[in-house]
Design a protein around this motif. Structure first.
Motif, PDB file in Angstrom:
ATOM      1  N   MET A 286       0.866  -0.972  -0.400  1.00  0.00           N
ATOM      2  CA  MET A 286      -0.452   0.142  -0.108  1.00  0.00           C
ATOM      3  C   MET A 286       0.881   1.874  -0.173  1.00  0.00           C
ATOM      4  O   MET A 286       1.654   1.404   0.641  1.00  0.00           O
ATOM      5  CB  MET A 286      -0.567   0.028   0.991  1.00  0.00           C
ATOM      6  CG  MET A 286      -1.691   0.516   1.694  1.00  0.00           C
ATOM      7  SD  MET A 286      -3.764   0.427   0.971  1.00  0.00           S
ATOM      8  CE  MET A 286      -4.150   1.720   1.044  1.00  0.00           C
ATOM      9  N   LEU A 287       0.422   2.253  -0.533  1.00  0.00           N
ATOM     10  CA  LEU A 287       1.507   3.473  -0.880  1.00  0.00           C
ATOM     11  C   LEU A 287       0.647   4.862   0.194  1.00  0.00           C
ATOM     12  O   LEU A 287      -0.839   4.642   0.133  1.00  0.00           O
ATOM     13  CB  LEU A 287       1.078   3.824  -2.095  1.00  0.00           C
ATOM     14  CG  LEU A 287       2.082   3.439  -3.349  1.00  0.00           C
ATOM     15  CD1 LEU A 287       1.190   4.324  -4.298  1.00  0.00           C
ATOM     16  CD2 LEU A 287       3.538   3.259  -2.989  1.00  0.00           C
ATOM     17  N   SER A 288       1.829   5.323   0.364  1.00  0.00           N
ATOM     18  CA  SER A 288       1.252   6.386   1.776  1.00  0.00           C
ATOM     19  C   SER A 288       0.922   7.394   0.527  1.00  0.00           C
ATOM     20  O   SER A 288       0.986   7.239  -0.876  1.00  0.00           O
ATOM     21  CB  SER A 288       2.853   6.925   2.021  1.00  0.00           C
ATOM     22  OG  SER A 288       3.323   8.018   1.029  1.00  0.00           O
ATOM     23  N   PRO A 289       0.074   8.183   0.823  1.00  0.00           N
ATOM     24  CA  PRO A 289      -0.591   9.088  -0.021  1.00  0.00           C
ATOM     25  C   PRO A 289      -0.104  10.005  -0.596  1.00  0.00           C
ATOM     26  O   PRO A 289      -0.312  10.339  -1.744  1.00  0.00           O
ATOM     27  CB  PRO A 289      -1.750  10.179   1.136  1.00  0.00           C
ATOM     28  CG  PRO A 289      -1.631   9.348   1.977  1.00  0.00           C
ATOM     29  CD  PRO A 289      -0.525   8.022   2.394  1.00  0.00           C
ATOM     30  N   VAL A 290       1.235  10.470   0.550  1.00  0.00           N
ATOM     31  CA  VAL A 290       2.973  11.649  -0.910  1.00  0.00           C
ATOM     32  C   VAL A 290       2.827  11.198  -1.867  1.00  0.00           C
ATOM     33  O   VAL A 290       3.286  11.149  -3.440  1.00  0.00           O
ATOM     34  CB  VAL A 290       3.519  11.660   0.960  1.00  0.00           C
ATOM     35  CG1 VAL A 290       4.548  12.248  -0.328  1.00  0.00           C
ATOM     36  CG2 VAL A 290       3.586  12.629   1.260  1.00  0.00           C
ATOM     37  N   ALA A 291       3.225   9.829  -1.982  1.00  0.00           N
ATOM     38  CA  ALA A 291       3.948   8.216  -3.008  1.00  0.00           C
ATOM     39  C   ALA A 291       2.819   8.578  -3.778  1.00  0.00           C
ATOM     40  O   ALA A 291       2.821   8.752  -5.227  1.00  0.00           O
ATOM     41  CB  ALA A 291       4.389   7.205  -2.089  1.00  0.00           C
ATOM     42  N   GLY A 292       1.907   8.181  -3.806  1.00  0.00           N
ATOM     43  CA  GLY A 292       0.577   7.982  -4.635  1.00  0.00           C
ATOM     44  C   GLY A 292       0.050   9.464  -5.318  1.00  0.00           C
ATOM     45  O   GLY A 292       0.483   9.408  -6.834  1.00  0.00           O
TER      46      GLY A 292
END
Length: 103
Positions: free
Chosen positions: A1-7
């Motif tokens: 699962m990606l962090s919001p920042v990475a997404g």
């Protein structure tokens, strides 16, 4: 699962690739041919899909002129040298820090 920042970063990169491709008046198929991947993969890059190899996403970005780092090669070289110097000061192997919190 990606962090919001990475997404968000992936979506921004994808949007930049899509914009630059359209400004060059290239089709998805034309960019895919230049990158050496399928049109489906380019569509994934443009959607910010995290399953696309980072090299593929970077190649697509570079081909349409999206700056990944600094536009100036000399500045990129300076940044690379500075990072290498900082990394040289750190241990080559990082071990987890054991904390004795049993008190």
């Amino acid at each position: 699962m990606l962090s919001p920042v990475a997404g968000e970063a992936l979506r921004l990169l994808g949007d930049r690739v899509r914009l630059a491709r359209r400004q060059r008046r290239w089709t998805v198929e034309a960019l895919a041919e230049r990158v050496g991947v399928s049109p489906t993969t380019i569509r994934k890059v443009e959607r910010g899909d995290a399953t696309v190899a980072i090299g593929t996403a970077f190649e697509a970005a570079a081909l349409v002129g999206v700056a990944l780092f600094h536009d100036d090669a000399a500045r990129r070289a300076l940044e690379g040298d500075a990072l290498a110097a900082r990394l040289a000061l750190l241990p080559a192997v990082v071990r987890p820090l054991k904390i004795d919190d049993d008190f």
